[in-house]
Scaffold this motif. Structure first.
Motif: not given
Length: 136
Positions: A33-41, A66-69, A115-120
């Motif tokens: 259940s992650w959404t836009d802006g969630n971050e990994s360890r 989208t996955v951003k490092l 941009t999880v899905g198309d955002g939201g």
């Protein structure tokens, strides 16, 4: 009994030390259940990181993420290392999407989803794998 207690205290101390310190190592987890802006360890790295998602599911929205490092920088804004669009992992429980980043400076890194899905939307991933070894 004292040897058992000493061994237990040593094991707990080692576990706490390892859990609190990012390390050069491959690691595996999952996402729920992650959404836009969630971050990994965070993890320590130098030169190379690969992030793989296996078995993605979208709740609401389209099947993409989208996955951003990011490179974590103390007392300054973190430094974006670029993005990869993951779509293939939505094609079944054994399907994988992957992104590679090379030429990384030594430091602490993490990834963020957007941009999880198309955002939201909400993202579930059966297996998240971070590989810090380019040789394999």
């Amino acid at each position: 009994m004292n040897k058992l207690r000493a061994a237990l205290v040593g094991s707990v101390t080692a576990a706490v030390t390892l859990a609190g310190t990012p390390a050069f190592a491959n690691w595996q987890s999952s996402i729920s259940s992650w959404t836009d802006g969630n971050e990994s360890r965070n993890w320590d790295d130098e030169s190379y990181s690969e992030i793989r998602f296996k078995g993605c599911t979208a709740q609401y929205g389209s099947e993409k993420v989208t996955v951003k490092l990011w490179k974590a920088i103390d007392l300054y804004p973190d430094d974006s290392q670029g993005t990869h669009l993951f779509t293939n992992c939505y094609n079944g429980s054994t399907s994988v999407s992957a992104g590679e980043w090379t030429g990384l400076d030594s430091g602490s890194y993490y990834f963020e989803t957007s941009t999880v899905g198309d955002g939201g939307g909400l993202l579930d991933v059966d297996v998240v794998y971070v590989d810090t070894t380019q040789a394999d």
